[in-house]
Structures are given as C-alpha cells and as structure tokens.
Design a protein around this motif. Structure first.
Motif, PDB file in Angstrom:
ATOM      1  N   ALA A  26       8.291  -1.724   4.860  1.00  0.00           N
ATOM      2  CA  ALA A  26       7.544  -1.973   6.091  1.00  0.00           C
ATOM      3  C   ALA A  26       7.292  -3.462   6.279  1.00  0.00           C
ATOM      4  CB  ALA A  26       6.219  -1.226   6.050  1.00  0.00           C
ATOM      5  N   HIS A  27       6.936  -4.148   5.206  1.00  0.00           N
ATOM      6  CA  HIS A  27       6.645  -5.575   5.321  1.00  0.00           C
ATOM      7  C   HIS A  27       7.905  -6.393   5.612  1.00  0.00           C
ATOM      8  CE1 HIS A  27       2.812  -4.299   3.598  1.00  0.00           C
ATOM      9  NE2 HIS A  27       2.319  -5.465   3.953  1.00  0.00           N
ATOM     10  N   LEU A  28       9.025  -6.008   5.008  1.00  0.00           N
ATOM     11  CA  LEU A  28      10.262  -6.740   5.277  1.00  0.00           C
ATOM     12  C   LEU A  28      10.748  -6.514   6.712  1.00  0.00           C
ATOM     13  CD1 LEU A  28      12.386  -6.429   2.014  1.00  0.00           C
ATOM     14  CD2 LEU A  28      11.109  -8.385   2.862  1.00  0.00           C
ATOM     15  N   ILE A  29      10.380  -5.391   7.292  1.00  0.00           N
ATOM     16  CA  ILE A  29      10.706  -5.143   8.705  1.00  0.00           C
ATOM     17  C   ILE A  29       9.736  -5.899   9.606  1.00  0.00           C
ATOM     18  CG2 ILE A  29      10.785  -3.391  10.523  1.00  0.00           C
ATOM     19  CD1 ILE A  29      11.635  -1.379   8.330  1.00  0.00           C
ATOM     20  N   LEU A  30       8.456  -5.854   9.236  1.00  0.00           N
ATOM     21  CA  LEU A  30       7.412  -6.375  10.124  1.00  0.00           C
ATOM     22  C   LEU A  30       7.316  -7.896  10.127  1.00  0.00           C
ATOM     23  CD1 LEU A  30       4.592  -3.781   9.433  1.00  0.00           C
ATOM     24  CD2 LEU A  30       5.888  -4.071  11.546  1.00  0.00           C
ATOM     25  N   LEU A 116       5.793   1.761  15.423  1.00  0.00           N
ATOM     26  CA  LEU A 116       4.885   2.908  15.535  1.00  0.00           C
ATOM     27  C   LEU A 116       5.059   3.879  14.373  1.00  0.00           C
ATOM     28  CD1 LEU A 116       4.871   3.690  19.371  1.00  0.00           C
ATOM     29  CD2 LEU A 116       3.068   2.646  17.981  1.00  0.00           C
ATOM     30  N   VAL A 117       6.302   4.083  13.940  1.00  0.00           N
ATOM     31  CA  VAL A 117       6.534   4.928  12.766  1.00  0.00           C
ATOM     32  C   VAL A 117       5.856   4.307  11.547  1.00  0.00           C
ATOM     33  CG1 VAL A 117       8.282   5.757  11.147  1.00  0.00           C
ATOM     34  CG2 VAL A 117       8.673   5.953  13.603  1.00  0.00           C
ATOM     35  N   ILE A 118       6.016   2.994  11.392  1.00  0.00           N
ATOM     36  CA  ILE A 118       5.412   2.294  10.260  1.00  0.00           C
ATOM     37  C   ILE A 118       3.884   2.404  10.328  1.00  0.00           C
ATOM     38  CG2 ILE A 118       5.064   0.028   9.202  1.00  0.00           C
ATOM     39  CD1 ILE A 118       7.902  -0.679  10.138  1.00  0.00           C
ATOM     40  N   ALA A 119       3.323   2.233  11.518  1.00  0.00           N
ATOM     41  CA  ALA A 119       1.869   2.310  11.678  1.00  0.00           C
ATOM     42  C   ALA A 119       1.340   3.683  11.284  1.00  0.00           C
ATOM     43  CB  ALA A 119       1.495   1.991  13.125  1.00  0.00           C
ATOM     44  N   CYS A 120       1.974   4.720  11.789  1.00  0.00           N
ATOM     45  CA  CYS A 120       1.503   6.090  11.524  1.00  0.00           C
ATOM     46  C   CYS A 120       1.651   6.454  10.048  1.00  0.00           C
ATOM     47  CB  CYS A 120       2.265   7.082  12.396  1.00  0.00           C
ATOM     48  SG  CYS A 120       1.895   6.937  14.163  1.00  0.00           S
ATOM     49  N   SER A 121       2.770   6.100   9.449  1.00  0.00           N
ATOM     50  CA  SER A 121       2.973   6.437   8.042  1.00  0.00           C
ATOM     51  C   SER A 121       2.072   5.588   7.144  1.00  0.00           C
ATOM     52  CB  SER A 121       4.445   6.253   7.643  1.00  0.00           C
ATOM     53  OG  SER A 121       4.879   4.939   7.896  1.00  0.00           O
ATOM     54  N   THR A 122       1.835   4.345   7.527  1.00  0.00           N
ATOM     55  CA  THR A 122       0.938   3.489   6.752  1.00  0.00           C
ATOM     56  C   THR A 122      -0.468   4.077   6.694  1.00  0.00           C
ATOM     57  OG1 THR A 122       2.180   1.469   7.280  1.00  0.00           O
ATOM     58  CG2 THR A 122      -0.114   1.194   6.631  1.00  0.00           C
ATOM     59  N   ILE A 123      -0.958   4.546   7.817  1.00  0.00           N
ATOM     60  CA  ILE A 123      -2.305   5.116   7.879  1.00  0.00           C
ATOM     61  C   ILE A 123      -2.369   6.486   7.199  1.00  0.00           C
ATOM     62  CG2 ILE A 123      -4.063   6.041   9.440  1.00  0.00           C
ATOM     63  CD1 ILE A 123      -3.233   3.846  11.441  1.00  0.00           C
ATOM     64  N   ILE A 162      10.766   7.065   4.611  1.00  0.00           N
ATOM     65  CA  ILE A 162      10.121   6.746   5.883  1.00  0.00           C
ATOM     66  C   ILE A 162       9.454   5.380   5.746  1.00  0.00           C
ATOM     67  CG2 ILE A 162       8.407   7.458   7.579  1.00  0.00           C
ATOM     68  CD1 ILE A 162       8.625  10.301   6.406  1.00  0.00           C
ATOM     69  N   PRO A 163       9.861   4.368   6.515  1.00  0.00           N
ATOM     70  CA  PRO A 163       9.236   3.043   6.404  1.00  0.00           C
ATOM     71  C   PRO A 163       7.730   3.118   6.607  1.00  0.00           C
ATOM     72  CG  PRO A 163      11.222   2.918   7.745  1.00  0.00           C
ATOM     73  CD  PRO A 163      10.957   4.379   7.500  1.00  0.00           C
ATOM     74  N   GLY A 164       7.003   2.450   5.729  1.00  0.00           N
ATOM     75  CA  GLY A 164       5.550   2.467   5.803  1.00  0.00           C
ATOM     76  C   GLY A 164       4.915   3.413   4.799  1.00  0.00           C
ATOM     77  N   THR A 165       5.712   4.305   4.218  1.00  0.00           N
ATOM     78  CA  THR A 165       5.155   5.271   3.261  1.00  0.00           C
ATOM     79  C   THR A 165       4.802   4.599   1.945  1.00  0.00           C
ATOM     80  OG1 THR A 165       6.428   7.067   4.255  1.00  0.00           O
ATOM     81  CG2 THR A 165       5.576   7.412   2.021  1.00  0.00           C
ATOM     82  N   SER A 166       5.729   3.818   1.392  1.00  0.00           N
ATOM     83  CA  SER A 166       5.628   3.154   0.095  1.00  0.00           C
ATOM     84  C   SER A 166       6.098   4.087  -1.015  1.00  0.00           C
ATOM     85  CB  SER A 166       4.210   2.666  -0.214  1.00  0.00           C
ATOM     86  OG  SER A 166       4.111   2.254  -1.571  1.00  0.00           O
ATOM     87  N   ARG A 167       7.174   3.693  -1.679  1.00  0.00           N
ATOM     88  CA  ARG A 167       7.699   4.497  -2.782  1.00  0.00           C
ATOM     89  C   ARG A 167       6.688   4.560  -3.919  1.00  0.00           C
ATOM     90  NH1 ARG A 167       9.098   4.789  -7.511  1.00  0.00           N
ATOM     91  NH2 ARG A 167       8.234   2.691  -7.760  1.00  0.00           N
ATOM     92  N   SER A 168       6.133   3.396  -4.273  1.00  0.00           N
ATOM     93  CA  SER A 168       5.139   3.402  -5.349  1.00  0.00           C
ATOM     94  C   SER A 168       3.885   4.161  -4.917  1.00  0.00           C
ATOM     95  CB  SER A 168       4.783   1.971  -5.753  1.00  0.00           C
ATOM     96  OG  SER A 168       4.241   1.254  -4.667  1.00  0.00           O
ATOM     97  N   GLY A 169       3.548   4.062  -3.618  1.00  0.00           N
ATOM     98  CA  GLY A 169       2.362   4.742  -3.129  1.00  0.00           C
ATOM     99  C   GLY A 169       2.481   6.249  -3.178  1.00  0.00           C
TER     100      GLY A 169
END
Length: 266
Positions: A26-30, A116-123, A162-169
C-alpha cells in the motif's frame, strides 16, 4: 526531489513497512501517487523486496541454519523434534498464497491497486488485528504450532494479496486469533515471509530478465541496500517491542491512514 532521493526514500519505506502490520505494498503504491513521483517499475519493486529478504535472512541466520538442517534430516528419515517440523510447516503454509497469487496476479495488479481499496482494507484489517489481539489468550508458544493452525495462517495469508491488508498484519492476526503470544505470532510471520519473497522475487525476476527494457542497475543496488538496512532494524525493534506495546499503535496508524485516504479519494 532527485530520482536518487526518490529511490532511497521508497527503499526505506519498503524496508520499514514490509515487516510492520501496516502494508508495504500500500505504501509503495501510495507514496508515488501522493507525491507525483513516477512509478519506479517492476525491477525496483523486486529489488527492494530482495533487500528485505537479505534483512530477514541475516536476522534469523541461526534459525535458518537449524531449519535447513532439520529439513534435510527429515528427508533422510531422521527428523529433529522441532526444526524439521517447523521447516515443513513454513513450506506448507506458503502454498496457498503462492498458488492464488500466481493464478490471480493480473487481476490483483490491475483491479485492486486503487486508493479506495487500500483505504477500506487498511481500516477493516486494522480493526480485525486489534480484535484478534484483544481477545487472544496469548498462551501458545512456537513449539505448540499445530498443523491445523499452520494451514489457517497459510490461508489467511492469501488476504495479503489485497493491497492495504499487510502480509505481516494478517498472519499476525491469524496467529493471535489462534491463541499464540505476540512474539511467536510475529516470529512465525517473519519466517513465513522468506519462502514467499523468494517465490515472488523469482517469478518477477524472470520477467525482468526476459524484458527488453533497460535496467538501472546502480539504482537497484542502492534500493536493495537501503531496504535491507531499514528492514533489519525494523525487525529488531518490532520483535523487541511487540510484547510490551502490543498492536494498538499500528492499528491507530492504519485507521488514520485509511481515514485520510477515504477523505482524499471518496
């Protein structure tokens, strides 16, 4: 900002976010999207992931030696009690995301890389991480990893596509949800990143080799170096702090980032 400074900045961003539960992809995209920088391309993405691979392998070098020995002992029919089992658990847990990632690669690269995908998955996955930590028993250790739990963590890792999810997370969330303590969940997550980065890096690396496009090797080397250094210190700090601070600071960051993205792009 010069292109060299952009390369260094993005490499450090990758190194710091690859192993934190906040999503490096997500960060590399954003970062380029929000700054107006040009996309550094596939070769750079592979390079910074190679840098993080060097970092995690160096940090866990003693563990990897034991895992490798345990793997070969199991092949020879003389498995060790702990490391042979753990080596196979890491391999088995990597299969689901490797298969789904290979089959759905083009869809993910073209359809899911939106703010928007990144935002929703991040939250949403941030809240799931908080709930998992809050209601975990934190009682199980690495030596208690069961095959059923390993498969659950492996299938949960698919969500990291899914971008924003985080593999480690998401692997940390799964580990905590299964009752493992924070240190065990984080360590298994970091070890699990090694086969995944090797597989993904090899797959994408072949594309670079076959591509006729020129490659800026000096920039790639700089990216690898800065990603490796930042990732190493990130791993060290995270494993030293996670047992004390928990996941709340990372969840708060995710909620703030997701909220800002929703405000900007809704």
């Amino acid at each position: 900002m010069s292109e060299l400074m952009q390369v260094i900045t993005l490499a450090i961003v990758q190194g710091l976010t690859e192993f934190l539960p906040i999503s490096s992809s997500a960060h590399l995209i954003l970062v380029p999207l929000l700054t107006g920088w040009r996309d550094q391309g596939l070769a750079f993405d592979v390079a910074v992931h190679v840098g993080t691979l060097f970092a995690v392998c160096f940090y866990f070098r003693q563990e990897l030696i034991r895992l490798q020995a345990g793997f070969w002992r199991s092949i020879q029919g003389k498995p060790s009690r702990f490391y042979s089992k753990l080596a196979w658990q890491l391999i088995i847990a990597s299969f689901p995301i490797a298969l789904v990632g290979w089959l759905a690669h083009d869809f993910i690269a073209t359809t899911l890389r939106s703010p928007l995908v990144i935002a929703c998955s991040t939250i949403s996955f941030g809240l799931l991480l908080l709930a998992s930590d809050r209601f975990s028993s934190h009682s199980k250790l690495m030596g208690q990893l069961r095959w059923k739990d390993v498969l659950i963590i492996g299938f949960a890792q698919i969500l990291a596509l899914i971008p924003g999810t985080s593999r480690s997370g998401i692997t940390l969330t799964a580990g905590l949800g299964l009752g493992y303590n924070r240190a065990t969940s984080a360590k298994f997550s970091f070890l699990l990143s090694i086969p995944l980065i090797v597989l993904a890096g090899s797959y994408e690396g072949l594309k670079i080799i076959r591509s006729p496009d020129p490659v800026a090797w000096s920039y790639l080397a700089i990216g690898i170096l800065f990603a490796a250094i930042s990732a190493y210190f990130c791993i060290k700090a995270f494993l030293g702090l996670i047992g004390r601070i928990g996941v709340l600071p990372f969840v708060c960051y995710r909620l703030a980032l997701g909220g800002i993205l929703l405000f900007m792009f809704w």
